[in-house]
Design an enzyme around this catalytic site. Structure first.
Site, PDB file in Angstrom:
ATOM      1  N   ASP A 130       0.836  -1.200   0.000  1.00  0.00           N
ATOM      2  CA  ASP A 130       0.000   0.000   0.000  1.00  0.00           C
ATOM      3  C   ASP A 130       0.871   1.250   0.000  1.00  0.00           C
ATOM      4  O   ASP A 130       2.030   1.226   0.443  1.00  0.00           O
ATOM      5  CB  ASP A 130      -0.889   0.028   1.244  1.00  0.00           C
ATOM      6  CG  ASP A 130      -1.873  -1.126   1.292  1.00  0.00           C
ATOM      7  OD1 ASP A 130      -2.158  -1.698   0.221  1.00  0.00           O
ATOM      8  OD2 ASP A 130      -2.346  -1.444   2.399  1.00  0.00           O
ATOM      9  N   ALA A 131       0.314   2.357  -0.451  1.00  0.00           N
ATOM     10  CA  ALA A 131       1.075   3.609  -0.519  1.00  0.00           C
ATOM     11  C   ALA A 131       1.656   3.987   0.837  1.00  0.00           C
ATOM     12  O   ALA A 131       2.791   4.467   0.936  1.00  0.00           O
ATOM     13  CB  ALA A 131       0.186   4.734  -1.044  1.00  0.00           C
TER      14      ALA A 131
END
Length: 299
Positions: A130-131
């Site tokens: 995930d970012a």
């Protein structure tokens, strides 16, 4: 040019995304625009494939990816693959809406060859973070390595370990969450009717006054899996505002992103058979947050 393939069982948007190497969001836009058909007919993104259907996909052809951004740390590299350190705050690969300043753009700027088999927007990307998640990521440099690594992930032959700081005190030192995940209103949720199977094992590493440091071992690789599973059992990740871990607890330790870090990868080299294992310590922001959590003795 349209791409055709024989479907595997599952939800239409998820099956297409996996088959053509596109993001699920891009596939959903294509479905809404009539760019995906099943046996010659348009179907909604939630349509359940039984397997064996003929699927035709017409995605907008992206332009060439632009190399750029700061270099990232490389922990292992040979002609077939690399193990790199993804910093928090960047996407793993470009999307239709965000084409620059991703990990892929940075790797291209470093001159790293990325396997075309990953797709036009995800070359070389075997799995994602995930970012807001930092840590170790495998990147394939050749199509042969990409195909083999993907197969290894499907049969759970890649050991992946994460560190997460969770709110509260789990009842057990070792526990497993088995809860299928689906998408609802742009969020990932536990969906026991139409969701995809997902399982994560958790081990307590350290109990603190208000929080618990956990090691997470995902058995499957669903989007936001660790985050949603911890929310589901009442122990959201500190700093994860999207899934219940924001607010006072995050402020107390100075976090503006989820305390989630991919700290260990171990697997057999897909071409040579040699064992590979890398470990990555917590980055400074998470190390400082953990120090603050240890100093906070207020229950």
């Amino acid at each position: 040019m349209a791409e055709r393939f024989v479907a595997t069982p599952g939800r239409l948007d998820a099956v297409v995304a996996a088959a053509v190497g596109a993001s699920r969001a891009d596939v959903q836009r294509a479905i809404a625009g009539g760019g995906v058909t099943v046996d010659g007919r348009a179907r909604p993104q939630s349509f359940r494939l039984v397997g064996g259907e003929s699927v035709e996909v017409e995605l907008p052809r992206p332009g060439a990816l632009v190399p750029g951004g700061d270099a990232v740390e490389v922990r292992y590299r040979d002609d077939a693959l690399a193990i790199v350190v993804k910093p928090a705050g960047i996407l793993t690969h470009p999307t239709a809406a965000h084409r620059e300043e991703t990990l892929v753009n940075r790797l291209l700027a470093m001159g790293m060859p990325l396997a075309p088999a990953g797709g036009a927007m995800r070359p070389g990307i075997v799995h994602r973070l995930d970012a807001g998640t930092s840590g170790l990521l495998i990147v394939a440099c050749t199509d042969e390595a990409y195909t083999t690594l993907q197969a290894m992930l499907r049969r759970h032959a890649v050991e992946r370990r994460y560190l997460a700081l969770a709110r509260g005190q789990p009842a057990h030192d070792d526990f497993q969450v088995e809860a299928p995940l689906g998408r609802r209103d742009a969020r990932i949720v536990v969906d026991r009717v139409g969701g995809r199977d997902a399982a994560t094992g958790f081990t307590v590493r350290e109990r603190l006054a208000r929080t618990t440091l956990l090691e997470a071992a995902p058995r499957t690789g669903r989007t936001h899996q660790i985050r949603v599973h911890l929310q589901a059992v009442g122990h959201p990740i500190v700093g994860d505002a999207r899934y219940g871990g924001g607010g006072d607890e995050a402020r107390r330790v100075g976090l503006t992103r989820p305390f989630l870090h991919a700290w260990r990868l171990a697997f057999t080299h897909p071409l040579t058979g040699a064992p590979l294992a890398e470990e990555e310590p917590l980055p400074p922001d998470l190390a400082e947050a953990l120090t603050r959590a240890r100093a906070d003795q207020q229950p």
